[in-house]
Design an enzyme around this catalytic site. Structure first.
Site, mmCIF file in Angstrom:
data_model
loop_
_atom_site.group_PDB
_atom_site.id
_atom_site.type_symbol
_atom_site.label_atom_id
_atom_site.label_comp_id
_atom_site.label_asym_id
_atom_site.label_seq_id
_atom_site.Cartn_x
_atom_site.Cartn_y
_atom_site.Cartn_z
ATOM 1 C CB SER A 10 -0.846 0.068 1.252
ATOM 2 O OG SER A 10 -0.022 -0.145 2.331
ATOM 3 C CG HIS A 36 -4.060 -0.937 -2.250
ATOM 4 N ND1 HIS A 36 -4.517 0.232 -1.842
ATOM 5 C CD2 HIS A 36 -3.676 -1.336 -0.936
ATOM 6 C CE1 HIS A 36 -4.368 0.561 -1.000
ATOM 7 N NE2 HIS A 36 -3.896 -0.374 -0.157
ATOM 8 C CE LYS A 64 -7.668 0.294 0.295
ATOM 9 N NZ LYS A 64 -8.469 -0.074 1.377
#
Length: 412
Positions: free
Chosen positions: A189, A217, A252
């Site tokens: 990250s 991610h 996200k």
């Protein structure tokens, strides 16, 4: 019964907090929140100021998509606002059930379990998998939720240097534990680099270990149709391994909230039965599951979002390579939407962040303990909502600041 109190001469430990906060200020480590409102594209209103933001994990630009908003409203109309109970009581709605099936299919694994938050997922599932007498092998740059989950498990923790597969192999070889769990971010990250998932899986096969991947991610961004790191490496569907437990967040790239874990039927059923952060927490609201159904469709079909994002990554890296070639600042080797620009000192990173803010650009300065001492950085997060002009504006501003602050540029 008399209640004991501290005497006037004895200072309470509660009196230490002002000095401890002041110490954070002295080390340039005090954080502050900003009040934000979304605007158009990648712009946010930050404490009343309109800014071009490079701080959001909304990698595909879906968080304010009208179709997601419409789906959430429809879900609220059908199911109400709150789940009102834990999943094992009455909080597991038809929307949540359907979402779990859709998520498992999307990432090419047999089963999935939907959680209300990513942090709660990892701190819950790790203690459900291993405990005292077992062993965990954790990459040194893993996210805090993996680290905290490992600590809560009470298993023996082996921390290996970042991406050092030889060290991991040796630690696995030397461990006498019968149950071994390897935990790793898929995309790290703060550095944006990608774990060597096939090599990690090969080590787990060799040493009879389970591999837990946190693809927070990578989900929505990596792999064909955004199906995540396993699809990126060809390890999903018919090639899926029962030794892999796949976790990803949905706040996200998916643009909503929550998280899920996917794997074999037996593993997911065990987690449903034993994960305390799932059993003893109110379920995620059905309106979010409704929005996530729509998000999955957009992730799958809007290939242009990933193509545009990749073009922006290339444009940023080329631009900064030209503008910062004489600077001590170092751009990380990431090829993902996370682009770390290492500055070095905490105060210098904050000064560069402030210089960007004065130009209407919001890029967060990341400092210890989130990153190692001496590696304070700007974490540039790109989104499909950005334009090429947005990237050029950031590159120009960083180039100007690099020249202006050159005498102070030094890592360490």
């Amino acid at each position: 019964m008399a209640i004991s109190t501290c005497s006037p001469q004895t200072a309470s430990w509660l009196d230490e907090f002002p000095a401890r906060i002041a110490a954070l200020d002295d080390s340039h480590l005090r954080r502050r929140r900003r009040v934000v409102r979304p605007e158009n594209g990648a712009r946010l209103q930050v404490d009343g100021q309109s800014m071009l933001a490079f701080c959001s994990n909304d990698y595909l630009g879906l968080a304010n998509h009208p179709a997601l908003i419409e789906a959430a409203c429809a879900g609220a109309q059908q199911f109400g606002v709150g789940a009102a109970a834990s999943p094992l009581v009455s909080g597991h709605s038809a929307a949540n059930e359907a979402l779990e099936h859709a998520l498992a299919t999307f990432v090419g694994l047999p089963s999935a379990l939907y959680f209300y938050a990513g942090y709660a997922t990892n701190i819950g599932i790790i203690p459900a998998l291993v405990g005292q007498g077992d062993a965990i092998f954790s990459d040194a740059l893993n996210h805090a939720c993996l680290i905290d989950g490992a600590r809560l498990s009470r298993a023996q923790i082996h921390r290996y240097a970042h991406a050092d597969l030889a060290a991991l192999d040796e630690a696995l070889t030397l461990s006498p534990a019968r149950r071994k769990l390897v935990i790793s971010d898929a995309v790290f990250s703060m550095d944006g680099d990608l774990a060597d998932v096939p090599a990690l899986l090969a080590l787990c096969e060799r040493h009879d270990a389970l591999l837990l991947l946190d693809d927070a991610h990578g989900f929505g961004v990596l792999g064909p149709q955004g199906r995540g790191c396993l699809a990126h490496f060809g390890l999903s569907g018919a090639n899926a391994s029962p030794r892999v437990l796949y976790m990803a967040t949905l706040g996200k790239a998916a643009g909503v909230a929550g998280a899920f874990v996917a794997g074999s039927d037996a593993l997911v059923e065990w987690l449903l039965q034993k994960t305390r952060s799932y059993i003893f927490a109110t379920a995620a609201p059905a309106l979010l599951a409704s929005a996530l159904h729509t998000s999955l469709q957009l992730i799958e079909h809007d290939e242009w979002r990933r193509a545009h994002l990749n073009q922006l990554i290339t444009r940023l890296r080329r631009g900064l390579a030209e503008r910062l070639q004489d600077s001590a600042w170092q751009l990380g080797a990431s090829l993902t939407a996370i682009q770390p620009l290492l500055i070095g000192r905490n105060d210098e990173a904050l000064a560069v962040m402030e210089g960007l803010r004065e130009r209407g650009l919001w890029v967060p300065a990341i400092r210890p303990p989130t990153v190692p001492d001496g590696t304070a950085r700007l974490r540039i997060a790109l989104s499909a909502a950005h334009t090429e002009a947005d990237i050029d504006e950031l590159v120009q501003a960083l180039g100007e600041l690099a020249v202006a602050r050159q005498p102070a540029d030094a890592l360490g």
